[in-house]
Enzyme design. Structure first.
Site: not given
Ligand code: 5RP
Length: 295
Positions: A205
């Site tokens: 991710k």
């Molecule tokens: C932090 C993460 C969180 O799940 C993610 O960032 C949260 O989602 P968003 O940024 O879309 O609100 O992995 O590293």
């Protein structure tokens, strides 16, 4: 350790050549994993599109109560029909999410810092592999801090999670963290998105950035793009469209869905791009059309 003096800059990414070792399985780089691992990966990446929509609501594990997530029990269930995977902590899942759902579970297993501390880069593994099995996790998510103070420990967390997951065929998703002091350049993302799969992560991710096609090309496992801070809906859909068009295997969106004025419509618009090949323009028209009727 190789002598890095005089290292040549990587440039030959063959972005137009499909991944060579696909063997017919729809998840990049996963041709040779075992049946149970393929089953879990197929819960995440839909066989029809090869893509995934993850809904991230794990913010509370370091931010506490977040705008839009004050009541997980009320906010998350209505969004579930439009996403493939729920990404959260075991505490949030067990207390607020009905177990009778058929969604994939991306279980956040690393923890250890909070926004009270300026430096968020020190984490440990906070969930045993036995509990990940009990939670029916489709994958385990571990934060990594490349180029930050906690780099070594976070990579150790990743490796230990990969090893534990391999015993039970649970994939590991390595999450590329960006911090206040950390780079957000394509050079940084290229480094991070290659280190994680080399260490065994089955999914990466990360954030969308320039040269994204090269990043996807050089990463031998699927890349899921983080939504990041809240943007106007049209911009968030354009981010999603660019990421998918340039090779991302999915989106993991949090704030851009649950902080939207119309979260359910936004989740559907994201789903249209990720699974149905809609453009950002088509998805935004859908968003405007449907949300105007629900005012
Ligand atoms: C932090 C993460 C969180 O799940 C993610 O960032 C949260 O989602 P968003 O940024 O879309 O609100 O992995 O590293």
């Amino acid at each position: 350790m190789a002598d890095v003096d005089g290292l040549k800059v990587a440039k030959n990414y063959h972005v137009n050549e499909p991944f060579a070792k696909n063997g017919g399985f729809h998840v990049k780089g996963m041709q040779d994993v075992d049946w149970g691992m393929k089953k879990r990966l197929s819960k995440i990446f839909q066989p029809e599109s090869g893509h995934t929509v993850m809904l991230a609501f794990d913010h509370g594990y370091f931010m506490g109560s977040t705008a839009g997530l004050e009541r997980l029990d009320l906010v998350i269930p209505p969004l579930m029909p439009y996403v493939d995977v729920l990404m959260g902590t075991r505490g949030a899942m067990r207390t607020c999410i009905p177990a009778e759902n058929n969604k994939g579970i991306a279980l956040r297993v690393s923890c250890g810092s909070s926004i009270v501390d300026e430096d968020l880069s020190h984490e440990v593994i906070g969930v045993s592999i036995e509990d990940a099995v009990r939670m029916d996790a489709s994958c385990m998510a571990v934060q990594t801090f490349i180029g930050a103070d906690g780099e070594k420990d976070s990579l150790e967390n990743l490796c230990k999670t990969v090893d534990a997951g391999l015993k039970y065929n649970i994939p590991t998703m390595g999450v590329v963290a960006v911090g206040k002091q950390m780079e957000r350049t394509s050079r940084f993302f290229k480094l991070a998105t290659r280190i994680l799969p080399e260490l065994g992560a089955h999914i990466v991710k990360t954030y969308y950035c320039e040269d994204f096609e090269e990043i996807v090309s050089a990463c031998p496992v699927p890349i899921v793009v983080a939504g990041g801070k809240k943007l106007p809906e049209n911009e968030a859909l354009t981010l999603c469209y660019k990421a998918i068009s340039e090779g991302a295997s999915g989106m993991d969106m949090g704030r851009n869905i649950f902080q939207s004025t119309h979260p359910e419509v936004m989740a559907q618009a994201v789903n249209m791009i990720v699974h149905k090949g809609a453009t950002d323009k088509e998805a935004y028209e859908f968003y405007l059309d449907v949300s105007s009727q629900s005012k």
